[in-house]
Design a protein around this motif. Structure first.
Motif, PDB file in Angstrom:
ATOM      1  N   ALA A 179      21.936  31.711  99.451  1.00 44.13           N
ATOM      2  CA  ALA A 179      21.525  30.954 100.643  1.00 44.13           C
ATOM      3  C   ALA A 179      21.731  31.795 101.906  1.00 44.13           C
ATOM      4  N   LYS A 180      22.858  32.459 101.985  1.00 47.66           N
ATOM      5  CA  LYS A 180      23.142  33.280 103.175  1.00 47.66           C
ATOM      6  C   LYS A 180      22.169  34.457 103.268  1.00 47.66           C
ATOM      7  N   ARG A 181      21.903  35.073 102.115  1.00 45.95           N
ATOM      8  CA  ARG A 181      20.960  36.215 102.135  1.00 45.95           C
ATOM      9  C   ARG A 181      19.578  35.775 102.607  1.00 45.95           C
ATOM     10  N   ILE A 182      19.165  34.575 102.186  1.00 44.14           N
ATOM     11  CA  ILE A 182      17.857  34.082 102.629  1.00 44.14           C
ATOM     12  C   ILE A 182      17.890  33.799 104.128  1.00 44.14           C
ATOM     13  N   ALA A 183      18.945  33.107 104.578  1.00 45.57           N
ATOM     14  CA  ALA A 183      19.060  32.780 106.008  1.00 45.57           C
ATOM     15  C   ALA A 183      19.077  34.058 106.853  1.00 45.57           C
ATOM     16  N   ASP A 184      19.729  35.090 106.343  1.00 46.51           N
ATOM     17  CA  ASP A 184      19.841  36.344 107.106  1.00 46.51           C
ATOM     18  C   ASP A 184      18.498  37.053 107.304  1.00 46.51           C
ATOM     19  N   THR A 185      17.478  36.666 106.534  1.00 47.70           N
ATOM     20  CA  THR A 185      16.173  37.319 106.722  1.00 47.70           C
ATOM     21  C   THR A 185      15.627  37.064 108.132  1.00 47.70           C
ATOM     22  N   VAL A 186      16.033  35.972 108.790  1.00 52.42           N
ATOM     23  CA  VAL A 186      15.501  35.733 110.146  1.00 52.42           C
ATOM     24  C   VAL A 186      16.089  36.701 111.171  1.00 52.42           C
ATOM     25  N   ASP A 187      17.163  37.395 110.809  1.00 53.75           N
ATOM     26  CA  ASP A 187      17.741  38.381 111.741  1.00 53.75           C
ATOM     27  C   ASP A 187      16.729  39.488 112.070  1.00 53.75           C
ATOM     28  N   PRO A 233       4.394  34.527 113.858  1.00 56.93           N
ATOM     29  CA  PRO A 233       4.395  35.969 113.626  1.00 56.93           C
ATOM     30  C   PRO A 233       5.315  36.406 112.490  1.00 56.93           C
ATOM     31  N   PHE A 234       6.115  35.490 111.978  1.00 57.20           N
ATOM     32  CA  PHE A 234       7.113  35.870 110.972  1.00 57.20           C
ATOM     33  C   PHE A 234       7.334  34.718 109.999  1.00 57.20           C
ATOM     34  N   VAL A 235       7.319  35.043 108.710  1.00 56.81           N
ATOM     35  CA  VAL A 235       7.590  34.045 107.669  1.00 56.81           C
ATOM     36  C   VAL A 235       8.534  34.674 106.652  1.00 56.81           C
ATOM     37  N   SER A 236       9.572  33.943 106.265  1.00 55.08           N
ATOM     38  CA  SER A 236      10.415  34.449 105.185  1.00 55.08           C
ATOM     39  C   SER A 236      10.913  33.276 104.356  1.00 55.08           C
ATOM     40  N   GLY A 237      11.459  33.600 103.186  1.00 50.27           N
ATOM     41  CA  GLY A 237      12.028  32.543 102.367  1.00 50.27           C
ATOM     42  C   GLY A 237      11.717  32.695 100.899  1.00 50.27           C
ATOM     43  N   ASN A 284       7.243  23.759 122.392  1.00 48.90           N
ATOM     44  CA  ASN A 284       6.430  23.851 123.620  1.00 48.90           C
ATOM     45  C   ASN A 284       5.229  24.773 123.466  1.00 48.90           C
ATOM     46  N   GLY A 285       4.696  24.850 122.284  1.00 51.75           N
ATOM     47  CA  GLY A 285       3.529  25.687 122.066  1.00 51.75           C
ATOM     48  C   GLY A 285       3.859  27.168 121.926  1.00 51.75           C
ATOM     49  N   GLU A 286       5.170  27.503 121.892  1.00 47.02           N
ATOM     50  CA  GLU A 286       5.561  28.921 121.754  1.00 47.02           C
ATOM     51  C   GLU A 286       5.467  29.370 120.295  1.00 47.02           C
ATOM     52  N   LYS A 287       5.576  30.678 120.111  1.00 48.70           N
ATOM     53  CA  LYS A 287       5.586  31.242 118.763  1.00 48.70           C
ATOM     54  C   LYS A 287       6.906  30.907 118.060  1.00 48.70           C
ATOM     55  N   PHE A 288       6.867  30.919 116.746  1.00 50.32           N
ATOM     56  CA  PHE A 288       8.108  30.671 116.001  1.00 50.32           C
ATOM     57  C   PHE A 288       8.079  31.367 114.647  1.00 50.32           C
ATOM     58  N   ALA A 289       9.291  31.574 114.113  1.00 57.03           N
ATOM     59  CA  ALA A 289       9.443  32.100 112.759  1.00 57.03           C
ATOM     60  C   ALA A 289       9.561  30.916 111.807  1.00 57.03           C
ATOM     61  N   LEU A 290       9.038  31.098 110.604  1.00 59.73           N
ATOM     62  CA  LEU A 290       9.088  30.044 109.593  1.00 59.73           C
ATOM     63  C   LEU A 290       9.994  30.509 108.461  1.00 59.73           C
ATOM     64  N   ILE A 291      10.861  29.606 108.010  1.00 57.70           N
ATOM     65  CA  ILE A 291      11.748  29.977 106.899  1.00 57.70           C
ATOM     66  C   ILE A 291      11.931  28.779 105.988  1.00 57.70           C
ATOM     67  N   GLY A 292      12.336  29.028 104.755  1.00 61.19           N
ATOM     68  CA  GLY A 292      12.643  27.916 103.868  1.00 61.19           C
ATOM     69  C   GLY A 292      12.889  28.385 102.449  1.00 61.19           C
ATOM     70  N   ASN A 293      13.539  27.500 101.712  1.00 57.11           N
ATOM     71  CA  ASN A 293      13.464  27.568 100.271  1.00 57.11           C
ATOM     72  C   ASN A 293      12.372  26.544  99.994  1.00 57.11           C
ATOM     73  N   TYR A 294      11.146  27.017  99.931  1.00 61.71           N
ATOM     74  CA  TYR A 294       9.974  26.162 100.048  1.00 61.71           C
ATOM     75  C   TYR A 294       9.779  25.261  98.831  1.00 61.71           C
ATOM     76  N   PRO A 295       9.147  24.085  99.045  1.00 61.86           N
ATOM     77  CA  PRO A 295       8.760  23.261  97.895  1.00 61.86           C
ATOM     78  C   PRO A 295       7.658  23.978  97.121  1.00 61.86           C
ATOM     79  N   TYR A 296       7.957  24.379  95.880  1.00 61.86           N
ATOM     80  CA  TYR A 296       7.053  25.242  95.113  1.00 61.86           C
ATOM     81  C   TYR A 296       5.727  24.568  94.792  1.00 61.86           C
ATOM     82  N   ASN A 297       5.751  23.233  94.676  1.00 62.05           N
ATOM     83  CA  ASN A 297       4.509  22.544  94.315  1.00 62.05           C
ATOM     84  C   ASN A 297       3.438  22.651  95.397  1.00 62.05           C
TER      85      ASN A 297
END
Ligand code: SAH
Length: 255
Positions: free
Chosen positions: A20-28, A126-130, A96-109
């Motif tokens: 979990a920590k390794r995944i969360a750290d990807t946003v760094d 601009p950034f996706v991880s998980g 507020n319409g700004e850019k954002f990074a997306l992260i998750g342990n995504y729902p596989y379905n």
């Protein structure tokens, strides 16, 4: 009280805190301050994301998980929770319409649908991880000549640099999924607009891969007007042999 895992929501809760920590750290790696987590569940990633100097929001479709988060995280998280379906949610006003990074342990379905929504909003994300199924992760990250290379690989790689980080076995989830999982990072590349019609590009890629064993001459025939020339050697190829640049060149021939 734990959340009861619901299969139809793709709920497989991560139990290994190191993963979990390794995944969360990807946003760094991401310069974005705004971060949206999809499907926080019981917050195993969320707890690490909250420790970061980020502006975090989470979106969760499951009311039971939302209640769990409100009870166990209290004030830090309560007003950062969006109780909604990511696929239906209008991200227009988010951050507020700004850019954002997306992260998750995504729902596989629904992982493919999530990535198609990312594509539709690529200027905001601009950034996706998980974490996703290993099979899908390999598909996203693989290049031409590979059997995993397909529609999502080409469409996403046109706009994102995609990196396969590491594989995660089923045993670190409750309940364990039937498949291996993998963690990926996607960074928006410098391409603002493709040098061809982007809608047509999508159609060409989808049409070619929907009959991936055929040569392009045959699979794309329905798109050709009378007198369309297919003498060039590229028409003897199959879609998995083509790079993003090749697909762009093909699209230009149909414009
Ligand atoms: N991040 C948690 C849960 C992963 S399971 C963990 O690692 O343990 C996937 C999560 O996505 C579940 O909490 C599920 O309820 C949620 N989810 C499923 N479909 C969703 C959707 N359409 N929108 C938002 N969240 C969704």
């Amino acid at each position: 009280m734990q959340v009861k895992a619901k299969k139809y929501l793709g709920q497989h809760f991560l139990t290994d805190l190191n993963v979990a920590k390794r995944i969360a750290d990807t946003v760094d790696v991401s310069a974005e301050r705004n971060v949206l987590e999809i499907g926080p569940g019981m917050g195993v990633l969320t707890q690490f994301l909250l420790n970061k100097d980020k502006n975090l929001q989470v979106i969760e479709i499951d009311g039971e998980s939302v209640d769990y988060l409100k009870q166990n995280f209290k004030t830090e998280l309560a007003d950062r929770i969006i109780f909604d379906d990511f696929l239906k949610f209008d991200i227009g006003e988010l951050f507020n319409g700004e850019k954002f990074a997306l992260i998750g342990n995504y729902p596989y379905n629904i992982s493919s649908q999530i990535f198609f929504k990312v594509l539709d909003n690529k200027e905001r994300i601009p950034f996706v991880s998980g974490m996703i199924q290993k099979e899908v992760a390999k598909r996203l990250a693989s290049g031409p000549g590979n059997k995993d290379y397909g529609i999502l690989s080409v469409l996403l790689q046109a706009y994102y640099d995609i990196e396969y980080l590491f594989t995660v076995p089923p045993g670190v989830f409750a309940p364990p999924p039937k498949v291996d999982s993998a963690v990926i990072i996607m960074k928006r590349n410098g391409v603002k607009e493709l040098p061809c019609n982007e809608k047509l590009f999508k159609t060409v890629v989808k049409t070619a891969f929907n009959q991936r064993r055929k040569t392009l001459r045959n699979s794309l025939k329905p798109m050709m007007s009378e007198g369309f020339s297919t003498t060039d050697a590229i028409w003897n190829k199959r879609p998995e042999q083509l790079s993003v640049a090749d697909f762009i060149n093909l699209t230009l021939l149909f414009q």
